[in-house]
Design an enzyme around this catalytic site. Structure first.
Site, PDB file in Angstrom:
ATOM      1  N   HIS A 145       0.408  -1.198  -0.108  1.00 37.40           N
ATOM      2  CA  HIS A 145       0.125   0.408   0.059  1.00 37.40           C
ATOM      3  C   HIS A 145       1.289   1.120  -0.325  1.00 37.40           C
ATOM      4  CE1 HIS A 145      -2.114  -3.670   1.724  1.00 37.40           C
ATOM      5  NE2 HIS A 145      -3.169  -3.264   1.472  1.00 37.40           N
TER       6      HIS A 145
HETATM    7  S1  FES Z   1       1.790  -0.452   2.703  1.00 37.06           S
HETATM    8 FE1  FES Z   1       0.161  -2.240   3.703  1.00 37.06          FE
HETATM    9  S2  FES Z   1       1.372  -3.466   4.798  1.00 37.06           S
HETATM   10 FE2  FES Z   1       3.139  -2.605   3.963  1.00 37.06          FE
END
Ligand code: FES
Length: 201
Positions: A160
């Site tokens: 993410h």
């Molecule tokens: S940014 Fe979501 S698991 Fe690392």
């Protein structure tokens, strides 16, 4: 009540192992290669997976590279920082979410509650699991090698987009709520560190 480390232990170890990477910062960009853990463990390796401390030889880690060891089923990164990498950490102080590691979800041991989050400036020792949802970040990445990190050196979690500096400190306004966990550890000699035990002798 379940602790933060209990929560991490709940992450599927097989998935985590598959995500483990080791990397080298080169002049032009990141060189990161997938390095799966050995599938079948010896009895002593099984003991380590169950929680025994792990000795790590530092003598074969070249500056700018890192070694990954397994402790309690988690990948632990041991990064030997170059002077350039240490300088890069000092440049990120104003842009990381918790520069002094005061947050409590992944308590940083007192001996690593400093700017570089380490006992010795040149060695960073952190759990290589993102504090958001448990993916394994990649890196270390060179400055300018990807858009998420921009001109910073650091680690990128591809799930993410959380980014961490070379002290494992999460940059501001990222999904990850905390810095990478620093496991308990202590130096047994100049070239030997024990991960998983920081008790005084
Ligand atoms: S940014 Fe979501 S698991 Fe690392």
């Amino acid at each position: 009540m379940a602790s933060a480390s209990d929560a991490q232990d709940a992450v599927d170890p097989a998935r985590r192992a598959a995500l483990v990477t080791t990397g080298v910062v080169g002049g032009a960009g990141v060189v990161a290669a997938a390095t799966p853990f050995v599938a079948s463990f010896t009895p002593s390796e099984r003991a380590k997976a169950a929680g025994a401390p792990v000795e790590v030889d530092l003598s074969d880690i070249a500056p700018g590279t890192m070694k990954t060891v397994e402790w309690r089923g988690k990948p632990v990164w041991v990064l030997r920082r170059t002077p350039e990498m240490i300088a890069a950490v000092k440049k990120t102080d104003g842009r990381v979410a918790d520069p002094e590691s005061k947050r409590a979800a992944y308590p940083t041991p007192p001996y690593a509650r400093n700017e570089l989050r380490s006992i010795k400036p040149d060695f960073l020792i952190v759990v290589g699991i993102c504090t958001h949802l448990g993916c394994s970040p990649v890196g270390p990445m060179a400055a300018g090698s990807n858009l998420a990190l921009g001109d910073d050196m650091g680690f990128l979690c591809p799930c993410h987009g959380s980014t961490f500096d070379l002290a494992g400190r999460v940059f501001k306004d990222k999904p990850a709520p905390d810095n990478l966990e620093v496991p308990p550890h202590k130096y047994l000699s100049e070239t030997l560190v024990l991960v998983g035990d920081d008790s005084k002798a």
